[in-house]
Design an enzyme around this catalytic site. Structure first.
Site, PDB file in Angstrom:
ATOM      1  CE1 TYR A   1      -3.458   2.298   0.495  1.00  0.00           C
ATOM      2  CE2 TYR A   1      -2.834   2.809   2.357  1.00  0.00           C
ATOM      3  CZ  TYR A   1      -3.929   3.464   1.309  1.00  0.00           C
ATOM      4  OH  TYR A   1      -4.663   4.126   1.526  1.00  0.00           O
TER       5      TYR A   1
ATOM      6  CB  VAL B   1     -12.093   8.710   5.391  1.00  0.00           C
ATOM      7  CG1 VAL B   1     -13.268   9.545   4.779  1.00  0.00           C
ATOM      8  CG2 VAL B   1     -11.088   9.370   4.892  1.00  0.00           C
TER       9      VAL B   1
HETATM   10  P1  NAP Z   1     -13.655   1.787  -0.056  1.00  0.00           P
HETATM   11  O1  NAP Z   1     -14.895   2.235   1.355  1.00  0.00           O
HETATM   12  O2  NAP Z   1     -12.453   0.242   0.508  1.00  0.00           O
HETATM   13  O3  NAP Z   1     -14.367   2.137  -1.541  1.00  0.00           O
HETATM   14  C1  NAP Z   1     -13.281   1.573  -2.015  1.00  0.00           C
HETATM   15  C2  NAP Z   1     -13.864   1.965  -3.435  1.00  0.00           C
HETATM   16  O4  NAP Z   1     -12.855   1.735  -4.666  1.00  0.00           O
HETATM   17  C3  NAP Z   1     -15.199   1.398  -3.580  1.00  0.00           C
HETATM   18  O5  NAP Z   1     -16.139   2.367  -4.550  1.00  0.00           O
HETATM   19  C4  NAP Z   1     -15.151   0.308  -5.609  1.00  0.00           C
HETATM   20  O6  NAP Z   1     -16.149   0.151  -6.107  1.00  0.00           O
HETATM   21  C5  NAP Z   1     -13.797   0.863  -5.887  1.00  0.00           C
HETATM   22  N1  NAP Z   1     -13.221  -0.511  -5.966  1.00  0.00           N
HETATM   23  C6  NAP Z   1     -11.838  -1.071  -5.346  1.00  0.00           C
HETATM   24  N2  NAP Z   1     -11.600  -1.986  -6.483  1.00  0.00           N
HETATM   25  C7  NAP Z   1     -11.807  -2.067  -6.596  1.00  0.00           C
HETATM   26  C8  NAP Z   1     -11.942  -2.397  -8.280  1.00  0.00           C
HETATM   27  N3  NAP Z   1     -10.679  -3.236  -8.816  1.00  0.00           N
HETATM   28  N4  NAP Z   1     -12.608  -1.859  -9.642  1.00  0.00           N
HETATM   29  C9  NAP Z   1     -12.898  -1.339  -9.807  1.00  0.00           C
HETATM   30  N5  NAP Z   1     -13.344  -0.465  -8.513  1.00  0.00           N
HETATM   31  C10 NAP Z   1     -12.661  -0.602  -7.278  1.00  0.00           C
HETATM   32  O7  NAP Z   1     -12.235   3.276   0.353  1.00  0.00           O
HETATM   33  P2  NAP Z   1     -12.398   4.282   0.575  1.00  0.00           P
HETATM   34  O8  NAP Z   1     -11.863   4.256   2.110  1.00  0.00           O
HETATM   35  O9  NAP Z   1     -13.399   5.099   0.052  1.00  0.00           O
HETATM   36  O10 NAP Z   1     -10.706   4.729  -0.580  1.00  0.00           O
HETATM   37  C11 NAP Z   1     -10.346   5.708  -1.198  1.00  0.00           C
HETATM   38  C12 NAP Z   1      -9.255   6.093  -1.182  1.00  0.00           C
HETATM   39  O11 NAP Z   1      -9.062   6.436  -0.327  1.00  0.00           O
HETATM   40  C13 NAP Z   1      -8.364   4.826  -1.331  1.00  0.00           C
HETATM   41  O12 NAP Z   1      -7.521   5.252  -2.488  1.00  0.00           O
HETATM   42  C14 NAP Z   1      -7.395   4.640  -0.819  1.00  0.00           C
HETATM   43  O13 NAP Z   1      -6.905   4.290  -0.920  1.00  0.00           O
HETATM   44  C15 NAP Z   1      -7.764   6.314  -0.211  1.00  0.00           C
HETATM   45  N6  NAP Z   1      -7.357   6.664   1.214  1.00  0.00           N
HETATM   46  C16 NAP Z   1      -8.381   6.384   2.489  1.00  0.00           C
HETATM   47  C17 NAP Z   1      -8.221   6.633   3.384  1.00  0.00           C
HETATM   48  C18 NAP Z   1      -9.241   5.936   4.652  1.00  0.00           C
HETATM   49  O14 NAP Z   1      -8.898   6.743   5.938  1.00  0.00           O
HETATM   50  N7  NAP Z   1     -10.575   5.361   4.413  1.00  0.00           N
HETATM   51  C19 NAP Z   1      -7.540   7.246   3.923  1.00  0.00           C
HETATM   52  C20 NAP Z   1      -6.393   7.510   3.107  1.00  0.00           C
HETATM   53  C21 NAP Z   1      -5.907   7.044   1.217  1.00  0.00           C
HETATM   54  P3  NAP Z   1     -16.388  -2.089  -5.986  1.00  0.00           P
HETATM   55  O15 NAP Z   1     -15.791  -2.425  -4.949  1.00  0.00           O
HETATM   56  O16 NAP Z   1     -18.081  -1.345  -6.316  1.00  0.00           O
HETATM   57  O17 NAP Z   1     -15.481  -2.064  -6.841  1.00  0.00           O
END
Ligand code: NAP
Length: 247
Positions: free
Chosen positions: A153, A185
């Site tokens: 990651y 988040v």
């Molecule tokens: P999440 O709740 O796991 O949602 C991930 C999203 O990405 C979903 O809409 C999923 O859609 C899509 N996705 C995952 N794998 C995919 C694939 N193989 N093909 C197409 N779409 C895919 O994640 P999140 O926390 O919202 O994170 C969003 C971004 O923020 C990510 O890049 C993560 O690394 C970054 N981030 C998050 C945090 C945090 O604290 N949450 C912190 C720092 C950075 P489907 O399952 O429908 O495909």
């Protein structure tokens, strides 16, 4: 949003991406959203404005096939402003090298790096030098600080940061790019982190405490910061940003 704005967004079905999609649609943008599944609620609320594409971004061959078609160039054809939000991302595989299956590594690199870089190039090729084009990579604090168990990651998110730094040096007149860390988040990804085995992720208790103490940002709060910055005059002045450092 006064300009005719077209946004391409990955991962709009839940978490941060769903909140970003909602904000962009509310501000009048047309959104072409890519994920493996659909966001029925959002599609119902924004009929005709949300265009969903079901695609597994872990499959670069499938993505390349889709990019070879007309869908992207038709979507951006008459836009004055084109936004690309590379939001979809994944955490796994977690653990040291002895616990990382090669296929899981390839999947993470495809979703977290190959797909965003392929989309960035394709969007610029589709828009040319005319539209105001803005690219956000959704990065992470893990791009800038190393965490035990998160080598894949951390490395993939650092790749996005460095891609933005290098692209910014290319001198494309109409393009701005920034790799944006969204804070911590409250999404499915955080739930996944709290489910990790301590043996694979020794810092897990820190994330347990953030949730317990109400320190997580909501997806809406974080999305608001990302979108406000994306649409601001300052966007792209620096190639990497953490929303927690923005006013
Ligand atoms: P999440 O709740 O796991 O949602 C991930 C999203 O990405 C979903 O809409 C999923 O859609 C899509 N996705 C995952 N794998 C995919 C694939 N193989 N093909 C197409 N779409 C895919 O994640 P999140 O926390 O919202 O994170 C969003 C971004 O923020 C990510 O890049 C993560 O690394 C970054 N981030 C998050 C945090 C945090 O604290 N949450 C912190 C720092 C950075 P489907 O399952 O429908 O495909």
């Amino acid at each position: 949003m006064p300009l005719q704005t077209r946004a391409i967004l990955t991962g709009h079905t839940r978490g941060l991406g769903a909140a970003i999609a909602q904000l962009l649609l509310e501000q009048g943008a047309d959104v072409l959203a890519i994920a493996r599944t659909r966001n029925g609620g959002l599609a119902t609320r924004h009929t005709g404005k949300l265009h969903e594409v079901e695609l597994d971004l872990a499959d670069p061959v499938k993505l390349d096939e889709w990019l070879s078609g007309e869908a992207l160039s038709q979507f951006v054809s008459d836009a004055q402003r084109v936004l690309l939000v590379n939001n979809a991302g994944m955490l796994a595989p977690v653990g040291d090298l002895a616990n990382q299956a090669p296929a899981a590594i390839a999947r993470a690199v495809s979703v977290n790096v190959a797909a965003p870089l392929m989309l960035a190039a394709a969007v610029v090729q589709a828009t040319g030098q005319t539209a105001d084009t803005r690219i956000v990579h959704v990065s992470s604090g893990a791009a800038r600080n190393a965490y035990p168990g998160w080598s894949i990651y951390c490395a993939t998110k650092a790749a996005l940061d460095h891609h933005a730094r290098a692209v910014a040096l290319d001198g494309h007149r109409a393009l701005r790019i920034c790799s944006v860390a969204p804070g911590v988040v409250d999404t499915d990804m955080q739930a996944e982190i709290r489910d990790l085995d301590l043996a694979h992720f020794p810092m897990r208790e820190r994330f347990d405490a953030l949730k317990r103490d109400g320190q997580l940002a909501t997806p809406e709060q974080s999305a608001r910061k990302v979108v406000d910055y994306l649409l601001s005059e300052a966007f792209g002045d620096t190639p990497t940003v953490d929303v927690r450092d923005l006013a």
